[in-house]
Design a protein around this motif. Sequence first.
Motif, PDB file in Angstrom:
ATOM      1  N   ARG A 178       0.846  -1.137  -0.093  1.00  0.00           N
ATOM      2  CA  ARG A 178      -0.008  -0.019  -0.138  1.00  0.00           C
ATOM      3  C   ARG A 178       1.010   1.245  -0.103  1.00  0.00           C
ATOM      4  O   ARG A 178       1.728   1.284   0.870  1.00  0.00           O
ATOM      5  CB  ARG A 178      -0.891   0.095   1.109  1.00  0.00           C
ATOM      6  CG  ARG A 178      -1.881  -1.084   1.401  1.00  0.00           C
ATOM      7  CD  ARG A 178      -2.910  -1.176   0.160  1.00  0.00           C
ATOM      8  NE  ARG A 178      -3.805   0.082   0.239  1.00  0.00           N
ATOM      9  CZ  ARG A 178      -4.773   0.450  -0.581  1.00  0.00           C
ATOM     10  NH1 ARG A 178      -4.890  -0.416  -1.587  1.00  0.00           N
ATOM     11  NH2 ARG A 178      -5.404   1.631  -0.266  1.00  0.00           N
ATOM     12  N   GLU A 264      -0.731   3.889  -5.411  1.00  0.00           N
ATOM     13  CA  GLU A 264      -1.069   3.435  -4.234  1.00  0.00           C
ATOM     14  C   GLU A 264      -1.409   2.007  -4.026  1.00  0.00           C
ATOM     15  O   GLU A 264      -1.172   1.796  -2.752  1.00  0.00           O
ATOM     16  CB  GLU A 264      -2.682   4.316  -4.283  1.00  0.00           C
ATOM     17  CG  GLU A 264      -3.253   3.985  -2.998  1.00  0.00           C
ATOM     18  CD  GLU A 264      -4.787   4.734  -3.115  1.00  0.00           C
ATOM     19  OE1 GLU A 264      -5.317   4.590  -1.952  1.00  0.00           O
ATOM     20  OE2 GLU A 264      -5.433   5.055  -4.012  1.00  0.00           O
ATOM     21  N   GLN A 265      -1.147   1.295  -4.857  1.00  0.00           N
ATOM     22  CA  GLN A 265      -1.297  -0.186  -4.713  1.00  0.00           C
ATOM     23  C   GLN A 265      -0.483  -1.107  -5.628  1.00  0.00           C
ATOM     24  O   GLN A 265      -0.065  -0.767  -6.735  1.00  0.00           O
ATOM     25  CB  GLN A 265      -2.566  -0.842  -4.758  1.00  0.00           C
ATOM     26  CG  GLN A 265      -3.345  -0.618  -6.066  1.00  0.00           C
ATOM     27  CD  GLN A 265      -3.209  -1.449  -7.027  1.00  0.00           C
ATOM     28  OE1 GLN A 265      -2.855  -2.529  -7.024  1.00  0.00           O
ATOM     29  NE2 GLN A 265      -3.233  -1.024  -8.308  1.00  0.00           N
TER      30      GLN A 265
END
Length: 389
Positions: A178, A264-265
């Motif tokens: 993350r 973000e991921q």
Amino acid sequence: MDVARLTSSLVRIRSENPPGSTADLIAFIAEFLDSLGVKNRIVSCPGGRDNLVTTEADPRLLLCGHVDVVPAIPDDWTHDPYGGEVVDGYVWGRGTTDMKGGCAALLVAYQDLIESGVEPKVQFAFVCDEETGGEHGIRSLLAQDLLTPRDCLIAEPTPEMSPAVGQKGLYRVDIAFRGRPGHSSLYPLVGKSAVMAAVDLIGYLREVHAHRFPAGKDLQPLVEQSARVFSEVFGIEGGDEILTRVMFNPGKIEGGEKANIVAEQCRMELDVRVPWGCSLEGLRRGIAEHAPDATIRETDVAEPTLTPPDARIVRTISHEVERVYGRPAVPFLQWAASDAKYLRDEGFAVVEYGPGEIPTLHAVDERVSVAQLERAVDVYRGVIRDYAS
């Protein structure tokens, strides 16, 4: 039924994993065993994932094989991967080497002994999902106490002179990183990239790989023998390093949203092979420490395993290989993993030995020579006869 024809029949019954259904193939094997008067039981799991165990009293040896195969795209194949054609001295098709040929050889060896008046003292276990970790196959049978510890022969493909007596450990994980998104023009001052977190972990694994874990004096002869096997069969030099270093593969990585957004991921499927002398718990901690903001889901974990070279099953298979081929057998350590690790963990003394063209395993034009199949039957007959006496 001769072994080439039986192998061909097994190949023609499709059992790709995924999707994972083995019901038709297990039904075929059950019918074969029924014809020999062998009591057996089909153990079903969801999705048609069927297994078979025989239930004869007082078995002294477990004969084991998996009937699932990896998928094949037929475009580049010389022969239909699911046709089981017998051409130019080979049986062609997906699973011929891994490992329907080995399963067929076990069954034919058993049939030959039954027909010659020998009463084999063996149990069969044919399982559905070795290719995907054994959850519905060998692990399920063990959890249900349908198999109890004894000597075990798995008909996995091996070099013809080299039974496999041990395997490196396995640490297979699914990691979800993350990050904190931001505008790409301000990174790395603004935002935290999930993609770069994955890159950082790979950097750590490179450092781990650079460290060598020397084998103990008891294992060193096996490491040296195995290195020679790797060189002869695969043309791979430095085989001792395969067995004494952590090997890793980030087999699948996907993440990020767009080039101008700090990711973000990110998700990574990671496969790590663990040598003897390396602390699996220490490796696990190191990965967690170098992925502090990630969620780590372990999908398969196993310490390195070994059946001692002086165990009866190793001595017996080695003797039979020498009898058939006229040269001394050379036991070796595997770089990969199989159901053997679960069985050894439960107290089974396991050796793997089987027919196959190793370079075609999981590859285009997978095949097994008829001569190899016939010699495997001869080896297996000798092993089964030894345990019947």
